[in-house]
Design a protein around this motif. Structure first.
Motif, mmCIF file in Angstrom:
data_model
loop_
_atom_site.group_PDB
_atom_site.id
_atom_site.type_symbol
_atom_site.label_atom_id
_atom_site.label_comp_id
_atom_site.label_asym_id
_atom_site.label_seq_id
_atom_site.Cartn_x
_atom_site.Cartn_y
_atom_site.Cartn_z
ATOM 1 N N GLY A 29 -70.765 -69.496 -4.008
ATOM 2 C CA GLY A 29 -71.355 -69.227 -2.907
ATOM 3 C C GLY A 29 -70.582 -70.020 -1.773
ATOM 4 O O GLY A 29 -70.168 -71.018 -1.818
ATOM 5 N N HIS B 264 -70.582 -70.706 2.685
ATOM 6 C CA HIS B 264 -71.299 -70.563 3.682
ATOM 7 C C HIS B 264 -70.901 -71.682 4.651
ATOM 8 O O HIS B 264 -69.628 -72.155 4.589
ATOM 9 C CB HIS B 264 -72.812 -71.024 3.107
ATOM 10 C CG HIS B 264 -73.030 -72.408 2.492
ATOM 11 N ND1 HIS B 264 -73.886 -73.463 2.936
ATOM 12 C CD2 HIS B 264 -72.322 -72.627 1.236
ATOM 13 C CE1 HIS B 264 -73.712 -74.271 1.965
ATOM 14 N NE2 HIS B 264 -72.927 -73.935 1.230
ATOM 15 N N ASP C 111 -78.149 -71.387 4.761
ATOM 16 C CA ASP C 111 -78.484 -70.579 3.409
ATOM 17 C C ASP C 111 -77.431 -69.639 3.189
ATOM 18 O O ASP C 111 -76.893 -69.098 3.877
ATOM 19 C CB ASP C 111 -80.028 -70.186 3.518
ATOM 20 C CG ASP C 111 -80.033 -68.975 4.585
ATOM 21 O OD1 ASP C 111 -79.252 -68.639 5.241
ATOM 22 O OD2 ASP C 111 -81.311 -68.487 4.693
ATOM 23 N N SER D 148 -76.123 -66.907 -0.521
ATOM 24 C CA SER D 148 -76.661 -66.228 -2.030
ATOM 25 C C SER D 148 -75.246 -66.294 -2.959
ATOM 26 O O SER D 148 -74.556 -65.985 -2.329
ATOM 27 C CB SER D 148 -77.026 -64.913 -1.896
ATOM 28 O OG SER D 148 -78.462 -64.979 -1.188
ATOM 29 N N GLU D 149 -75.600 -66.780 -4.121
ATOM 30 C CA GLU D 149 -74.540 -66.749 -4.940
ATOM 31 C C GLU D 149 -74.208 -65.430 -5.554
ATOM 32 O O GLU D 149 -74.826 -64.636 -5.595
ATOM 33 C CB GLU D 149 -74.740 -67.722 -6.168
ATOM 34 C CG GLU D 149 -75.132 -69.250 -5.639
ATOM 35 C CD GLU D 149 -75.252 -69.933 -6.814
ATOM 36 O OE1 GLU D 149 -74.581 -71.224 -7.029
ATOM 37 O OE2 GLU D 149 -76.361 -69.878 -7.694
ATOM 38 N N ASP E 278 -77.335 -66.496 -10.872
ATOM 39 C CA ASP E 278 -76.983 -66.514 -9.441
ATOM 40 C C ASP E 278 -78.383 -67.084 -8.584
ATOM 41 O O ASP E 278 -79.400 -66.413 -9.005
ATOM 42 C CB ASP E 278 -76.335 -65.229 -8.696
ATOM 43 C CG ASP E 278 -75.014 -65.145 -9.466
ATOM 44 O OD1 ASP E 278 -74.364 -66.078 -9.747
ATOM 45 O OD2 ASP E 278 -74.696 -63.999 -9.474
ATOM 46 N N LEU E 279 -78.577 -67.732 -7.741
ATOM 47 C CA LEU E 279 -79.528 -68.258 -7.010
ATOM 48 C C LEU E 279 -79.200 -67.903 -5.513
ATOM 49 O O LEU E 279 -78.200 -67.732 -4.861
ATOM 50 C CB LEU E 279 -79.530 -69.425 -7.039
ATOM 51 C CG LEU E 279 -79.911 -70.156 -8.523
ATOM 52 C CD1 LEU E 279 -80.141 -71.697 -8.794
ATOM 53 C CD2 LEU E 279 -81.269 -69.630 -9.078
ATOM 54 N N ALA E 280 -80.326 -67.802 -4.682
ATOM 55 C CA ALA E 280 -80.460 -67.798 -3.445
ATOM 56 C C ALA E 280 -80.875 -69.066 -2.889
ATOM 57 O O ALA E 280 -81.843 -69.650 -3.063
ATOM 58 C CB ALA E 280 -81.495 -66.864 -2.800
ATOM 59 N N VAL F 159 -84.220 -73.538 -3.746
ATOM 60 C CA VAL F 159 -83.747 -72.314 -4.256
ATOM 61 C C VAL F 159 -84.636 -71.130 -4.971
ATOM 62 O O VAL F 159 -85.646 -71.614 -5.029
ATOM 63 C CB VAL F 159 -82.540 -72.601 -5.268
ATOM 64 C CG1 VAL F 159 -81.524 -73.569 -4.688
ATOM 65 C CG2 VAL F 159 -83.432 -73.398 -6.481
ATOM 66 N N SER G 60 -83.633 -64.755 -9.115
ATOM 67 C CA SER G 60 -83.440 -63.312 -8.691
ATOM 68 C C SER G 60 -84.979 -62.747 -8.566
ATOM 69 O O SER G 60 -84.915 -61.423 -8.082
ATOM 70 C CB SER G 60 -82.747 -62.655 -9.723
ATOM 71 O OG SER G 60 -83.153 -62.935 -11.149
#
Length: 477
Positions: free
Chosen positions: A315, A317, A354, A356-357, A364-366, A415, A418
């Motif tokens: 990710g 950012h 923030d 998202s991966e 994968d996480l937000a 976090v 999905s």
């Protein structure tokens, strides 16, 4: 394939076809969302999908006793091996559970139009060993293999994500860098910057002074509360221009630094590139020097969490940082020495947006925003002595200091998996105590030019240590 990874189609190219038969040797991995037109003999690893998806085999599938079929499972779906011929099973079924909230569900892992024979000799799971209150079982039918999660109508369990503390590690590294910028400018506004003694060429009435400092620093922060520690290697520069305005000295500084953060034992890593700008100034009130600084930084951040053959969750950012500080110092001449005690307060704030991966499918996480605040009162003392002669003076300095963190010791971000399940991702805490010691020498190769070399160390009084080397060049116009 003898070794390496062969991917037949990805989630965006599921119609990809590999013609003929395929043989996967012990060091090889076959995966993808597409189709192998012929038969597959697996002596290594077959991994349907890449993210959750279906790998289709046009012929037969045969798995050896030493081979692995790797399946990814989420709360709502699972990867699948779809065989148009016969499936002969043996070896290992390796299930990876993605983070999220699971309830009773049946997943088809293998389907075979020509029938299923044999069974897996063992079943392993990653992410959750027993699915909490849900019972897990692998069942074999004439034409399929299913994973059955069973429980009461209300039975659910939560599978938490792993290796998430890298998010707070990069934030902690950034707040320490912001405080370091403030400390560097306040150090310049102590005895040296106000009287030209040791800290490089300084401005005088009608004559501005410029300076540039190149810095390399290695910081180690130990793990706390079960969260792993990390090492941050940072290098960069800070350059400034200052001018005397009546009784005041005022300056502006700009800089850049790069930081590599590597977490202990997890393989996770992060990078931060920061652009910096600051204003600083001070004046003497009798024997007391007062100084203040105000700085801002723009951060470009990236984190990586590797999950082996599944992929790497990545990710990118942005973030921002702000710092402000004030200091009072009192230079005192004692024989051939100048002793300068100082006291001050530094505040820094860091915010990461923030993001998202991508790259690791269901892993994968937000990731929520990260906000860190640091307030450090500090005390210190420097001892300076001049050597050499008027044409080639040399100044030496010893210094010690202590700062104490008053604010955000505990570190965590939010976090989401999905399926939307929220988790708290804690990390190692901010150190509380910062005891530093250092030494430096300043040379004057020309009357209006100075070159300084210095070394400083952060002594591990709580769970952090650091080493810093610095080269500074100053020029008076």
């Amino acid at each position: 394939m003898n070794a390496g990874l062969l991917e037949v189609g990805d989630i965006d190219n599921a119609t990809a076809v590999l013609g003929g038969d395929a043989s996967v040797d012990a060091a090889g991995t076959l995966r993808g969302h597409g189709t192998v037109a012929g038969s597959v003999t697996n002596d290594g690893t077959v991994e349907p999908g890449g993210s959750i998806g279906t790998l289709t085999i046009g012929g037969n599938y045969t798995q050896a006793s030493s081979a692995t079929l790797a399946i990814e499972v989420s709360p709502s779906a699972a990867s699948q091996l779809a065989v148009n011929g016969k499936a002969t099973l043996n070896g290992v079924l390796a299930i990876t559970y993605d983070p999220g909230t699971y309830s009773a569900h049946t997943y088809t892992l293998v389907s075979a139009t020509g029938g299923v024979s044999g069974t897996f000799s063992s079943v392993t799971s990653t992410g959750q060993s027993n699915i909490g209150t849900l019972a897990s079982a692998v069942t074999y039918g004439a034409n399929d293999v299913e994973l059955v999660l069973s429980g009461t109508n209300t039975g659910t369990t939560v599978v938490a994500p792993t290796n998430t503390s890298i998010y707070t590690a990069t934030g902690t590294s950034a707040i320490l860098a912001a405080q370091a910028q403030s400390a560097a400018l306040l150090g310049r506004l102590g005895n040296a910057a106000m009287n030209g003694a040791t800290n490089g060429s300084t401005a005088s009435a009608g004559n501005p002074a410029g300076w540039i400092t190149a810095t390399g620093i290695q910081t180690k922060v130990g793990g706390t509360g079960g969260a792993p520690g990390f090492q941050a290697d940072r290098y960069g520069f800070l350059a400034g221009l200052e001018q005397t305005l009546g009784a005041y000295t005022a300056g502006v500084a700009v800089g850049y630094d790069h930081s590599d953060t590597d977490e202990s034992n997890t393989g996770d890593s992060g990078t931060t590139d920061t652009l910096r700008a600051a204003l600083y100034g001070g004046r003497a009130f009798g024997a007391v020097n007062l100084g203040a600084t105000l700085g801002f930084g723009l951060d470009f951040l990236s984190q990586k969490r590797p999950f082996g053959s599944i992929g790497t969750a990545e990710g990118d950012h942005m973030g921002e940082e702000f710092n402000v500080g004030g200091q009072a110092s009192l230079p005192m001449t004692l024989g051939s020495f100048t002793v300068t005690p100082r006291v001050g307060l530094r505040y820094a704030y860091f915010h990461a947006n923030d993001f998202s991966e991508g790259g690791a499918g269901g892993q994968d996480l937000a990731v929520g925003s990260d906000n860190v605040r640091s307030l450090q009162p500090y005390v210190g003392v420097t001892v300076d002595r001049a050597f050499g002669d008027a044409l080639r003076p040399v100044n030496a300095q010893l210094r010690i200091g202590y700062a104490h963190e008053l604010l955000d010791a505990n570190r965590a971000v939010s976090v989401a998996a999905s399926d939307g399940t929220l988790f708290t991702a804690p990390g190692t805490s901010l150190p509380r105590g910062y005891f530093t010691a250092g030494a430096g020498v300043t040379l004057h190769p020309r009357k209006n030019l100075t070159v300084s070399l210095s070394y400083d160390a952060l002594i591990n009084t709580t769970h952090a240590s650091a080493q810093q080397g610095e080269v500074r060049v100053g020029y008076q116009f």
